[in-house]
Design an enzyme around this catalytic site. Structure first.
Site, PDB file in Angstrom:
ATOM      1  N   ASP A  53       0.832  -1.203   0.000  1.00 21.35           N
ATOM      2  CA  ASP A  53       0.000   0.000   0.000  1.00 21.35           C
ATOM      3  C   ASP A  53       0.870   1.258   0.000  1.00 21.35           C
ATOM      4  O   ASP A  53       0.608   2.213  -0.745  1.00 21.35           O
ATOM      5  CB  ASP A  53      -0.919  -0.020   1.226  1.00 21.35           C
ATOM      6  N   GLU A 125      -2.251  -5.698  -3.282  1.00 17.28           N
ATOM      7  CA  GLU A 125      -1.291  -4.824  -2.602  1.00 17.28           C
ATOM      8  C   GLU A 125      -0.173  -5.646  -1.979  1.00 17.28           C
ATOM      9  O   GLU A 125       0.992  -5.225  -1.989  1.00 17.28           O
ATOM     10  CB  GLU A 125      -2.003  -3.994  -1.533  1.00 17.28           C
TER      11      GLU A 125
END
Length: 233
Positions: A53, A125
């Site tokens: 992320d 992610e």
């Protein structure tokens, strides 16, 4: 539980061969599987998701900053949000069949885990985090540019389609758009909805998705393109 497809097939799809295969395995390990098999909290993909992320935010911010030099901060933030939101990353994950490779429990799978956008976006992610650790910043940058930073303006338009459609119709004095479910099918855990959007009683677009929200967004996007096409003629 075994994977539906071998990891090597995923590597071919994404165009990257891991030097450390355990990183890829970790990125594909959902918490439900790790807990059921008593692998420990660090054997699930949440830490890699956290790293991915952060890498994604930096790379997308850098890309937009350099590719849109005339855009103000607010516009850059809006586009970035569209590119890295759960829906967008989930769609990318679906496109590479990521759900077929994830280690999860049978219970998680039976409730639609392999198609759930939230689970898929988290795993994507985590995959970014794994690529970054295994290949370094430049490799991660190429990976993100290939899969995330494409058709940026169009995807931003799609992300905000519902609100932008309301602005468009009200700005033209056409009133508010309304939505109606015209079809639904599938079991409770994997429903498929088809939604139509109407403006002044005229059907302007339809969309199909696994949630009403997804279907409405697709219908709005179709209607928005139609209206913008009318305006540009």
């Amino acid at each position: 539980m075994v994977l539906m497809k071998p990891q090597e097939q995923l590597e071919k799809t994404i165009g990257y061969k891991f030097k450390n295969e355990s990183l890829l395995t970790l990125a594909l390990t959902h918490s439900s599987y790790a807990h059921e098999h008593h692998l420990g909290d660090t054997s699930e993909n949440e830490r890699l998701e956290y790293l991915g992320d952060a890498v994604l935010e930096l790379l997308s911010s850098d890309f937009l900053y350099h590719h849109y030099p005339d855009y103000r901060e607010g516009e850059l933030t809006r586009i970035r949000a569209a590119l890295v939101c759960e829906d967008s990353l989930g769609e990318i994950a679906v496109g590479i069949d990521l759900g077929d490779y994830i280690y999860m429990t049978r219970g998680e799978e039976k409730t639609g885990g392999r198609e759930r956008k939230s689970l898929l976006s988290d795993a994507f992610e985590a995959l970014i985090g794994a690529v970054y650790l295994d290949g370094g910043f430049d490799v991660a940058s190429k990976f993100v540019e290939r899969f995330v930073l494409v058709n940026t303006k169009d995807r931003a338009l799609y992300h905000d389609a519902k609100s932008l459609l309301q602005e468009e119709t009200q700005g033209r004095g056409m009133g508010r758009a309304s939505y109606e479910i015209i079809d639904q099918s599938g079991p409770d855990h994997a429903k498929v909805f088809t939604v139509a959007v109407y403006v002044n009683g005229e059907m302007m677009g339809t969309g199909t998705g696994n949630t009403k929200k997804d279907a409405e967004k697709k219908a709005s996007y179709e209607a928005l393109l139609k209206l913008k096409g009318i305006r540009e003629e």
